[in-house]
Design a protein around this motif. Sequence first.
Motif, PDB file in Angstrom:
ATOM      1  N   ALA A 107       0.824  -1.209   0.000  1.00  0.00           N
ATOM      2  CA  ALA A 107       0.000   0.000   0.000  1.00  0.00           C
ATOM      3  C   ALA A 107       0.860   1.262   0.000  1.00  0.00           C
ATOM      4  O   ALA A 107       1.919   1.322   0.633  1.00  0.00           O
ATOM      5  N   SER A 108       0.400   2.275  -0.709  1.00  0.00           N
ATOM      6  CA  SER A 108       1.135   3.535  -0.814  1.00  0.00           C
ATOM      7  C   SER A 108       1.212   4.241   0.536  1.00  0.00           C
ATOM      8  O   SER A 108       0.220   4.288   1.274  1.00  0.00           O
ATOM      9  N   PRO A 109       2.372   4.814   0.861  1.00  0.00           N
ATOM     10  CA  PRO A 109       2.489   5.560   2.112  1.00  0.00           C
ATOM     11  C   PRO A 109       1.939   6.985   2.014  1.00  0.00           C
ATOM     12  O   PRO A 109       1.934   7.713   3.006  1.00  0.00           O
ATOM     13  N   GLY A 110       1.526   7.400   0.814  1.00  0.00           N
ATOM     14  CA  GLY A 110       1.005   8.760   0.664  1.00  0.00           C
ATOM     15  C   GLY A 110       1.528   9.426  -0.587  1.00  0.00           C
ATOM     16  O   GLY A 110       1.924   8.764  -1.555  1.00  0.00           O
ATOM     17  N   THR A 111       1.544  10.743  -0.592  1.00  0.00           N
ATOM     18  CA  THR A 111       1.996  11.516  -1.751  1.00  0.00           C
ATOM     19  C   THR A 111       3.191  12.374  -1.376  1.00  0.00           C
ATOM     20  O   THR A 111       3.485  12.591  -0.201  1.00  0.00           O
ATOM     21  N   VAL A 112       3.865  12.865  -2.407  1.00  0.00           N
ATOM     22  CA  VAL A 112       4.982  13.767  -2.209  1.00  0.00           C
ATOM     23  C   VAL A 112       4.862  14.907  -3.211  1.00  0.00           C
ATOM     24  O   VAL A 112       4.411  14.711  -4.345  1.00  0.00           O
ATOM     25  N   GLN A 113       5.226  16.105  -2.788  1.00  0.00           N
ATOM     26  CA  GLN A 113       5.193  17.284  -3.651  1.00  0.00           C
ATOM     27  C   GLN A 113       6.567  17.418  -4.306  1.00  0.00           C
ATOM     28  O   GLN A 113       7.534  17.842  -3.689  1.00  0.00           O
ATOM     29  N   LEU A 114       6.658  17.042  -5.603  1.00  0.00           N
ATOM     30  CA  LEU A 114       7.949  17.077  -6.291  1.00  0.00           C
ATOM     31  C   LEU A 114       8.337  18.495  -6.697  1.00  0.00           C
ATOM     32  O   LEU A 114       9.506  18.873  -6.636  1.00  0.00           O
ATOM     33  N   THR A 115       7.363  19.264  -7.173  1.00  0.00           N
ATOM     34  CA  THR A 115       7.585  20.665  -7.517  1.00  0.00           C
ATOM     35  C   THR A 115       6.388  21.459  -7.003  1.00  0.00           C
ATOM     36  O   THR A 115       5.426  20.886  -6.480  1.00  0.00           O
ATOM     37  N   LYS A 116       6.405  22.766  -7.192  1.00  0.00           N
ATOM     38  CA  LYS A 116       5.289  23.592  -6.724  1.00  0.00           C
ATOM     39  C   LYS A 116       3.975  23.200  -7.391  1.00  0.00           C
ATOM     40  O   LYS A 116       2.903  23.354  -6.799  1.00  0.00           O
ATOM     41  N   TYR A 257       8.091  17.133 -14.824  1.00  0.00           N
ATOM     42  CA  TYR A 257       7.333  17.089 -13.580  1.00  0.00           C
ATOM     43  C   TYR A 257       8.270  17.107 -12.381  1.00  0.00           C
ATOM     44  O   TYR A 257       7.842  17.373 -11.264  1.00  0.00           O
ATOM     45  N   TRP A 258       9.510  16.743 -12.606  1.00  0.00           N
ATOM     46  CA  TRP A 258      10.505  16.618 -11.542  1.00  0.00           C
ATOM     47  C   TRP A 258      11.315  17.914 -11.469  1.00  0.00           C
ATOM     48  O   TRP A 258      11.345  18.715 -12.407  1.00  0.00           O
ATOM     49  N   PRO A 259      12.050  18.152 -10.401  1.00  0.00           N
ATOM     50  CA  PRO A 259      12.836  19.384 -10.278  1.00  0.00           C
ATOM     51  C   PRO A 259      13.978  19.445 -11.296  1.00  0.00           C
ATOM     52  O   PRO A 259      14.701  18.469 -11.493  1.00  0.00           O
ATOM     53  N   GLN A 260      14.101  20.556 -11.957  1.00  0.00           N
ATOM     54  CA  GLN A 260      15.265  20.894 -12.786  1.00  0.00           C
ATOM     55  C   GLN A 260      15.655  22.328 -12.454  1.00  0.00           C
ATOM     56  O   GLN A 260      15.008  22.990 -11.649  1.00  0.00           O
ATOM     57  N   ARG A 299      16.114  12.268 -13.116  1.00  0.00           N
ATOM     58  CA  ARG A 299      15.997  12.614 -14.538  1.00  0.00           C
ATOM     59  C   ARG A 299      16.517  14.000 -14.859  1.00  0.00           C
ATOM     60  O   ARG A 299      16.972  14.261 -15.967  1.00  0.00           O
ATOM     61  N   GLY A 300      16.448  14.913 -13.905  1.00  0.00           N
ATOM     62  CA  GLY A 300      16.851  16.290 -14.179  1.00  0.00           C
ATOM     63  C   GLY A 300      18.340  16.546 -14.054  1.00  0.00           C
ATOM     64  O   GLY A 300      18.804  17.639 -14.403  1.00  0.00           O
ATOM     65  N   TRP A 301      19.130  15.553 -13.573  1.00  0.00           N
ATOM     66  CA  TRP A 301      20.554  15.741 -13.346  1.00  0.00           C
ATOM     67  C   TRP A 301      21.355  15.246 -14.547  1.00  0.00           C
ATOM     68  O   TRP A 301      21.163  14.127 -15.016  1.00  0.00           O
ATOM     69  N   TYR A 302      22.278  16.078 -15.025  1.00  0.00           N
ATOM     70  CA  TYR A 302      23.078  15.726 -16.205  1.00  0.00           C
ATOM     71  C   TYR A 302      23.774  14.373 -16.059  1.00  0.00           C
ATOM     72  O   TYR A 302      23.874  13.606 -17.011  1.00  0.00           O
ATOM     73  N   ASP A 303      24.288  14.072 -14.867  1.00  0.00           N
ATOM     74  CA  ASP A 303      25.075  12.851 -14.678  1.00  0.00           C
ATOM     75  C   ASP A 303      24.229  11.581 -14.714  1.00  0.00           C
ATOM     76  O   ASP A 303      24.771  10.485 -14.924  1.00  0.00           O
ATOM     77  N   PHE A 304      22.918  11.705 -14.513  1.00  0.00           N
ATOM     78  CA  PHE A 304      22.086  10.513 -14.370  1.00  0.00           C
ATOM     79  C   PHE A 304      20.960  10.398 -15.392  1.00  0.00           C
ATOM     80  O   PHE A 304      20.574   9.294 -15.753  1.00  0.00           O
ATOM     81  N   CYS A 306      18.399  12.471 -18.735  1.00  0.00           N
ATOM     82  CA  CYS A 306      18.435  13.232 -19.987  1.00  0.00           C
ATOM     83  C   CYS A 306      17.341  14.292 -20.024  1.00  0.00           C
ATOM     84  O   CYS A 306      16.938  14.735 -21.114  1.00  0.00           O
ATOM     85  N   GLY A 307      16.848  14.689 -18.846  1.00  0.00           N
ATOM     86  CA  GLY A 307      15.854  15.750 -18.793  1.00  0.00           C
ATOM     87  C   GLY A 307      14.553  15.362 -19.481  1.00  0.00           C
ATOM     88  O   GLY A 307      14.309  14.210 -19.829  1.00  0.00           O
ATOM     89  N   SER A 308      13.697  16.365 -19.686  1.00  0.00           N
ATOM     90  CA  SER A 308      12.405  16.100 -20.307  1.00  0.00           C
ATOM     91  C   SER A 308      12.542  15.752 -21.783  1.00  0.00           C
ATOM     92  O   SER A 308      11.751  14.972 -22.327  1.00  0.00           O
ATOM     93  N   PHE A 309      13.556  16.307 -22.455  1.00  0.00           N
ATOM     94  CA  PHE A 309      13.771  16.005 -23.871  1.00  0.00           C
ATOM     95  C   PHE A 309      14.099  14.521 -24.042  1.00  0.00           C
ATOM     96  O   PHE A 309      13.492  13.813 -24.848  1.00  0.00           O
TER      97      PHE A 309
END
Length: 514
Positions: A107-116, A257-260, A299-304, A306-309
Motif C-alpha cells: 500500500a502507498s504511504p502517501g503523496t509527495v510534492q515534487l515541484t510547486k 514534472y521533476w525538479p530541474q 531525470r533532471g541531473w546531467y550525470d544521471f 536526460c531531462g524532459s527532452f
Amino acid sequence: MENTGRHRITRREFAAAAALTILPRHVLGGPGYVAPSDKITLASIGLGRQGMVVTMDLLQRPEIQVVAVCDVNQGSKEYAEYSSNAMLVAARRLLGPGYEDWGPDWASPGTVQLTKSFSTSLGIGGREPARKLVEAYYGSRSPSGSYKGCRAYRDFRELLDKEADLDAVYVATPDHWHAPIALAAMRRRKHVLGQKPMAHSLGEARRMAEVAREMRVATSLTVNNPTSQATRLISEWIADGAIGRVREVHNWSNRPYWPQAVDRPKEAQPVPANLDWDLWVGPAPMRPYNKAYLPFVWRGWYDFGCGSFGDMGCYSFAGLFKVLDLTPPLSVEACSGESYEETFPQASIVHLDFPEHNGRAPLRLSWYDGGLHPPRPAGITEQDERQFRHRQDGVLYVGDKGILLGGFNGDNLRIYPPSPKYQAPPRPPAAGGAPAGPPRDGAIERWIAACKGGQPSLASFEAQAPVTEALLLGCLAQRLPGEKMLWDRASMKVTNSEKANAFVDPPYRSGYEL
C-alpha cells in the motif's frame, strides 16, 4: 551481491522435469501453450515504476519466463506512481481472482510534492518486492499454488555471471546505466529489451548499435511510434502531398514534472540501509547521497538523466524519424532561461537542422518543454485553437501547402486547410461503447518475435541509434544554451566546440569501465 542460494535449474532440466510430470491440460498444452524448452528466460534489471509495470506485462506473455530480478535497492516505497496505490492495484489485477487482498504491505504511504505544481503518489519498487510478485504470479498459475524459482540480485554483473543460460534481459534502470548493462548483456549474446532513452551519451548509442549488429541479438526499446497507426497515417498523408513539402516540425511537452534548474545540495544525508549507493551512481562521478537524486528525480541531473527532452522526445522522435526519413542533424542549438551547472533547464527550446535526404527538403525540427509552445497557427478552428492553447503536448508539421496538427504521438490529427480526403478514422470503441484504451505494447511483441528469429524491430538499437543521436545532441545543446553546434556524424564530433565534445563520450568512473 546476493541471490536466493537455491540450486540453479537450467531450461533443459526444467523441460526434462516437465516431460516426466503429469499435469492438467490447462497447465501443459491447450491454446497458447509454450513448452518450457521454448520459453525465453528473462531477467528484469531495474525495478522502479517502469521496471515493475513492464515486468508485469512480460509475466503475462506465454513466451517469457522471468527467472531473475535485479536492483541496487532491496525495496522501498519511494517511487512515483500515476495514481494512488497504482502498483498495488496493478499487482492484484495481474494475479487475478482470489488475490483481491494480496500484498497489503504494498500500500502507498502517501503523496509527495515534487515541484510547486506537481505532486505524486508513492509506490513500491526494488528487487525483493519484484521477486515476491514474480513468484506470486507463477504460483497462482501452478497446481501447487506456490512457486520459488525467481532469484534476486543486487549487482547485474553477478546476475550475468550466475545466470549462464539466460536468454534475455529487460533494462529499466536510470538512464546512465542503460548502455553499460545492455552492452554487457549483448556481449554475452543476450537479447535486450530496454527502456528509453537508449543511451546516456552519444558514444554509448553508437557502441550499442555496433555491438547489437556484431552479436546478432534481438534488441528493442519500449516505443511503439515507428509502427503506430498514427505514424502510418501521417506518412501516407505527407507522401500524398497533403501539406506539400515539409519544412518545419514543432514538438512540445509540458514535462518536466521533476525538479530541474537546481543546484547540487550542499549537505550529505545518510544512505538508506536498503540501497547500494555506490552501485547506483555506478559509472557516473561519485557524490554524497541525497534524496535530491532518487528515485524519479534523477531525470533532471546531467550525470544521471536526460531531462524532459530525453524522457519524452524518445516517443515522438521515433515516429517523426519514421515519417520524415530523418538522418542525424547537421546542427543543433538551444535557448533557455537561467542555466545551472548540473541540471537541465526548467524550460527550453531546441532547434535541430536536418539535411535534404532522399528527395525530402531540408528541415528544422524544434522541441519545446517546460510549458513552452510554438506560435499558434493562424486559420485553425476555434475548437482546435482551444485545444492548442490548453494542450499539454503535441506535434505540428508545417508544409508548403498547409499544416498538420496532432497530439504528441500523432493522435487527433487535423489538416489545414481542411480536406475531405484527409480525415483521421474515429477511435474504435471498446466493449460497452467507451473509447478503446491503449493497445498492448507492440514493441515488446515484435521484440519477442525477433528473439525467436523473426525480423528486427523498428525500435531496435540499430534502428533507433540515429533517433537517439538527435535526442542526445539536443540534450547537449541544453547544457550549453546559445551555442550553435555543428555535428560531424562520421567523426562523431562537434566541429566548432571542444567544450561540447567533452560530453560526447565521457569516461566512466574508475571500477565501472566496460
